[in-house]
Design a protein around this motif. Structure first.
Motif, PDB file in Angstrom:
ATOM      1  N   SER A 263     -32.460  12.061 -21.750  1.00  0.00           N
ATOM      2  CA  SER A 263     -33.556  12.644 -22.515  1.00  0.00           C
ATOM      3  C   SER A 263     -32.990  13.536 -23.619  1.00  0.00           C
ATOM      4  O   SER A 263     -31.834  13.964 -23.552  1.00  0.00           O
ATOM      5  CB  SER A 263     -34.469  13.451 -21.593  1.00  0.00           C
ATOM      6  OG  SER A 263     -33.730  14.417 -20.878  1.00  0.00           O
TER       7      SER A 263
ATOM      8  N   ARG B 271     -37.787  17.236 -16.169  1.00  0.00           N
ATOM      9  CA  ARG B 271     -37.602  16.749 -17.547  1.00  0.00           C
ATOM     10  C   ARG B 271     -37.411  15.235 -17.560  1.00  0.00           C
ATOM     11  O   ARG B 271     -37.912  14.530 -18.446  1.00  0.00           O
ATOM     12  CB  ARG B 271     -36.397  17.454 -18.172  1.00  0.00           C
ATOM     13  CG  ARG B 271     -36.341  17.406 -19.694  1.00  0.00           C
ATOM     14  CD  ARG B 271     -35.360  18.439 -20.222  1.00  0.00           C
ATOM     15  NE  ARG B 271     -34.039  18.266 -19.667  1.00  0.00           N
ATOM     16  CZ  ARG B 271     -32.986  17.827 -20.361  1.00  0.00           C
ATOM     17  NH1 ARG B 271     -33.112  17.513 -21.631  1.00  0.00           N
ATOM     18  NH2 ARG B 271     -31.815  17.710 -19.801  1.00  0.00           N
TER      19      ARG B 271
ATOM     20  N   LEU C 194     -40.871  13.590 -16.886  1.00  0.00           N
ATOM     21  CA  LEU C 194     -41.708  13.704 -18.084  1.00  0.00           C
ATOM     22  C   LEU C 194     -41.261  12.730 -19.164  1.00  0.00           C
ATOM     23  O   LEU C 194     -42.093  12.053 -19.792  1.00  0.00           O
ATOM     24  CB  LEU C 194     -41.653  15.142 -18.611  1.00  0.00           C
ATOM     25  CG  LEU C 194     -42.421  15.417 -19.902  1.00  0.00           C
ATOM     26  CD1 LEU C 194     -43.916  15.201 -19.706  1.00  0.00           C
ATOM     27  CD2 LEU C 194     -42.137  16.850 -20.390  1.00  0.00           C
ATOM     28  N   TYR C 195     -39.972  12.641 -19.380  1.00  0.00           N
ATOM     29  CA  TYR C 195     -39.426  11.759 -20.425  1.00  0.00           C
ATOM     30  C   TYR C 195     -39.825  10.301 -20.191  1.00  0.00           C
ATOM     31  O   TYR C 195     -40.308   9.619 -21.098  1.00  0.00           O
ATOM     32  CB  TYR C 195     -37.904  11.893 -20.442  1.00  0.00           C
ATOM     33  CG  TYR C 195     -37.200  10.956 -21.400  1.00  0.00           C
ATOM     34  CD1 TYR C 195     -37.229  11.191 -22.771  1.00  0.00           C
ATOM     35  CD2 TYR C 195     -36.505   9.843 -20.931  1.00  0.00           C
ATOM     36  CE1 TYR C 195     -36.582  10.330 -23.646  1.00  0.00           C
ATOM     37  CE2 TYR C 195     -35.854   8.991 -21.797  1.00  0.00           C
ATOM     38  CZ  TYR C 195     -35.897   9.244 -23.153  1.00  0.00           C
ATOM     39  OH  TYR C 195     -35.251   8.389 -24.023  1.00  0.00           O
TER      40      TYR C 195
ATOM     41  N   ARG D  57     -43.667   9.680 -20.456  1.00  0.00           N
ATOM     42  CA  ARG D  57     -44.059   9.642 -21.863  1.00  0.00           C
ATOM     43  C   ARG D  57     -43.687   8.299 -22.485  1.00  0.00           C
ATOM     44  O   ARG D  57     -44.435   7.751 -23.302  1.00  0.00           O
ATOM     45  CB  ARG D  57     -43.396  10.783 -22.634  1.00  0.00           C
ATOM     46  CG  ARG D  57     -44.065  12.139 -22.434  1.00  0.00           C
ATOM     47  CD  ARG D  57     -43.281  13.225 -23.133  1.00  0.00           C
ATOM     48  NE  ARG D  57     -44.032  14.485 -23.234  1.00  0.00           N
ATOM     49  CZ  ARG D  57     -43.507  15.609 -23.720  1.00  0.00           C
ATOM     50  NH1 ARG D  57     -42.243  15.650 -24.125  1.00  0.00           N
ATOM     51  NH2 ARG D  57     -44.256  16.700 -23.799  1.00  0.00           N
TER      52      ARG D  57
ATOM     53  N   GLU E  23     -38.000  21.231 -26.187  1.00  0.00           N
ATOM     54  CA  GLU E  23     -39.411  20.853 -26.231  1.00  0.00           C
ATOM     55  C   GLU E  23     -39.973  20.556 -24.841  1.00  0.00           C
ATOM     56  O   GLU E  23     -41.041  21.060 -24.465  1.00  0.00           O
ATOM     57  CB  GLU E  23     -39.605  19.645 -27.157  1.00  0.00           C
ATOM     58  CG  GLU E  23     -41.053  19.250 -27.375  1.00  0.00           C
ATOM     59  CD  GLU E  23     -41.616  18.378 -26.257  1.00  0.00           C
ATOM     60  OE1 GLU E  23     -42.831  18.507 -25.960  1.00  0.00           O
ATOM     61  OE2 GLU E  23     -40.846  17.583 -25.670  1.00  0.00           O
ATOM     62  N   ALA E  24     -39.283  19.717 -24.060  1.00  0.00           N
ATOM     63  CA  ALA E  24     -39.787  19.332 -22.742  1.00  0.00           C
ATOM     64  C   ALA E  24     -39.862  20.543 -21.808  1.00  0.00           C
ATOM     65  O   ALA E  24     -40.831  20.703 -21.062  1.00  0.00           O
ATOM     66  CB  ALA E  24     -38.914  18.253 -22.128  1.00  0.00           C
TER      67      ALA E  24
END
Length: 330
Positions: free
Chosen positions: A270, A140, A143-144, A147, A275-276
């Motif tokens: 995050s 996570r 990904l955060y 992004r 969602e993630a």
């Protein structure tokens, strides 16, 4: 129930296996029977209270001045929903889930209550509880930040610390987003990072990535061990520097922000929603994201697990398996 508790900051030996009261879910919570948890670098920092000097006071206020406010660590878990509060709509008894418990900790226990609208999702169907437990923080986080960098297909991304938990996920997610990825790690981990899809790997023990003449659109510092000046030397004029380990900028970082067009994104939490995790679940089930597990320990071996992670050389993730055998501990 059994739980790992600590009542003072210190070395791994402060962790003790004891009996604790089994929690009951409130109206909007689910009660998870924990099957697996992990030992993260963050667990190590909180247990030993090893934080940057600039962050000492706010960390003490948050975690506790003389002793820990939260006596059970553990920031990610996987398990089975045992019961739900009367207002819960998203989950039901028997659901297999994985979740981050970063806000309140508490994953080092046989049971943990979680709000249904928090970072929790149905476990990917094609992996074990141990693998699922190793996703909610490292993946996570990767990904955060990626992004935030708004990576475009074909951009060049360098991941420093590519063999750690965040790093192994960052390599794979950056590749999924279409980037050309260079991973920096030690000699023993070169093959691992290659196997995750890195286009190029650099052994930091034999060469300095900043002396190769390459420049990158994004440099992702996942372990806090690179030189900031080396990163700036290798970052493109309008590139983005991501650092998950530094909460506050020092003078050189502030100066860079003021005098260049380079974007610096430092340590931040995050969003605490699902969602993630839902997105990562889809990647795992599609075979586009794998979980790297270095070692697995029994619940009773938590001290040894912390000792190992504290050495700073783990590959990917270290997991804790929780067996429910009704044995009593004091």
């Amino acid at each position: 129930m059994k739980a790992i508790v600590y009542t003072k900051y210190g070395p791994p030996d402060v962790l003790q296996l004891k009996e604790a009261e089994k929690p009951a879910p409130t109206d909007n919570e689910i009660l998870v029977k924990v099957k697996a948890a992990t030992v993260t670098a963050a667990d190590i920092r909180v247990r030993s209270f090893t934080v940057p000097l600039s962050f000492w006071l706010p960390a003490r206020v948050t975690l506790g001045f003389r002793q820990p406010k939260k006596t059970t660590l553990g920031m990610e878990l996987a398990g089975e929903v045992e019961s739900v509060g009367k207002d819960v709509k998203l989950f039901k008894d028997g659901d297999q889930v994985f979740a981050a418990s970063q806000v309140g900790f508490g994953a080092y226990a046989e049971y943990k209550c979680l709000p249904e609208d928090g970072p929790i999702s149905i476990k990917p169907s094609n992996i074990t509880y141990e693998e699922a437990a190793a996703i909610p923080i490292g993946a996570r986080t990767a990904l955060y930040y990626l992004r935030k960098a708004n990576i475009q297909s074909g951009q060049k991304v360098l991941v420093y610390g590519a063999s750690g938990s965040v790093g192994t996920y960052a390599v794979q997610i950056a590749k999924h987003l279409g980037a050309k990825v260079t991973g920096v790690c030690s000699t023993t981990n070169l093959e691992l990072v290659k196997s995750l899809g890195a286009d190029q790997v650099i052994d930091y023990t034999t060469e300095d990535f900043s002396n190769k003449g390459e420049t990158y659109d994004v440099i992702f510092e996942a372990v806090g061990k690179s030189s900031f000046s080396a990163c700036m030397k290798s970052l493109k004029k309008n590139g983005t520097y991501l650092n998950v380990t530094v909460p506050l900028p020092g003078f050189r970082m502030l100066w860079t922000k003021l005098t260049s067009s380079k974007k610096l994104i430092l340590s931040q939490n995050s969003p605490e929603n699902s969602e993630a995790l839902n997105f990562l679940k889809e990647l795992v089930e599609a075979g586009k994201l794998i979980v790297v597990i270095d070692r697995s320990y029994a619940f009773e071996e938590i001290v040894e697990a912390h000792r190992y992670v504290e050495k700073g050389h783990k590959k990917g993730n270290v997991v804790i398996t929780v067996e429910h055998n009704n044995k009593s501990y004091k």
